[in-house]
Design a protein around this motif. Structure first.
Motif, PDB file in Angstrom:
ATOM      1  N   PHE A  26       0.985  -0.624   0.042  1.00  0.00           N
ATOM      2  CA  PHE A  26      -0.324  -0.073   0.098  1.00  0.00           C
ATOM      3  C   PHE A  26       0.740   0.792   0.263  1.00  0.00           C
ATOM      4  O   PHE A  26       0.531   2.503  -1.102  1.00  0.00           O
ATOM      5  CB  PHE A  26      -1.287  -0.223   1.366  1.00  0.00           C
ATOM      6  CG  PHE A  26      -1.866   0.977   1.359  1.00  0.00           C
ATOM      7  CD1 PHE A  26      -2.631   1.580   0.597  1.00  0.00           C
ATOM      8  CD2 PHE A  26      -1.614   1.696   2.676  1.00  0.00           C
ATOM      9  CE1 PHE A  26      -3.484   2.511   0.189  1.00  0.00           C
ATOM     10  CE2 PHE A  26      -2.470   3.339   2.038  1.00  0.00           C
ATOM     11  CZ  PHE A  26      -3.734   3.471   1.168  1.00  0.00           C
ATOM     12  N   THR A  84      -3.025  -4.299  -4.586  1.00  0.00           N
ATOM     13  CA  THR A  84      -3.177  -3.924  -3.114  1.00  0.00           C
ATOM     14  C   THR A  84      -4.648  -4.331  -2.537  1.00  0.00           C
ATOM     15  O   THR A  84      -5.507  -3.859  -2.746  1.00  0.00           O
ATOM     16  CB  THR A  84      -2.462  -2.638  -2.772  1.00  0.00           C
ATOM     17  OG1 THR A  84      -1.308  -2.538  -2.163  1.00  0.00           O
ATOM     18  CG2 THR A  84      -3.159  -1.433  -3.304  1.00  0.00           C
ATOM     19  N   ALA A 141      -5.957  -1.941   1.147  1.00  0.00           N
ATOM     20  CA  ALA A 141      -6.078  -1.033   1.629  1.00  0.00           C
ATOM     21  C   ALA A 141      -6.487  -0.971   2.918  1.00  0.00           C
ATOM     22  O   ALA A 141      -7.590  -1.059   3.208  1.00  0.00           O
ATOM     23  CB  ALA A 141      -6.854   0.324   0.721  1.00  0.00           C
TER      24      ALA A 141
END
Length: 104
Positions: free
Chosen positions: A31, A65, A67
């Motif tokens: 992240f 990714t 978060a």
């Protein structure tokens, strides 16, 4: 024997329709690296699904990714000119096809 033929036919049809869509390998990105890429305006587009983020670089690669809760994320993306899409979070239920495929 008939069930085997039916099962093989269903799997073959599934693979036929799945093969029509191009598959790309999205690289996993931390992240913090994602946020740095946003700040450098390297991100073209993202799809946010719950806390999962799938996206595309302006240079052409795909990434994904995860978060954390970050209320400044969407405003930051928009300020950097990133196209932001939202998708419903998956329910966690397995579909018939995913159950069938998991057997192989």
């Amino acid at each position: 024997m008939l069930w085997v033929i039916i099962l093989v036919s269903v799997v073959a049809l599934f693979n036929l329709f799945q093969g029509a869509a191009p598959r790309s390998q999205a690289r996993e990105m931390p992240f913090s690296e994602f946020r740095a890429a946003v700040d450098r305006s390297e991100i073209q587009e993202v799809t946010i699904q719950g806390q999962n983020i799938l996206g595309q670089f302006k240079s052409g690669g795909d990434f994904h990714t995860y978060a954390p809760e970050d209320p400044s994320l969407v405003p930051s993306l928009l300020a950097s000119g990133v196209v932001v899409k939202a998708a419903p979070q998956s329910s966690g239920e397995m579909s018939f096809w995913s159950i069938l495929i998991s057997w192989f």
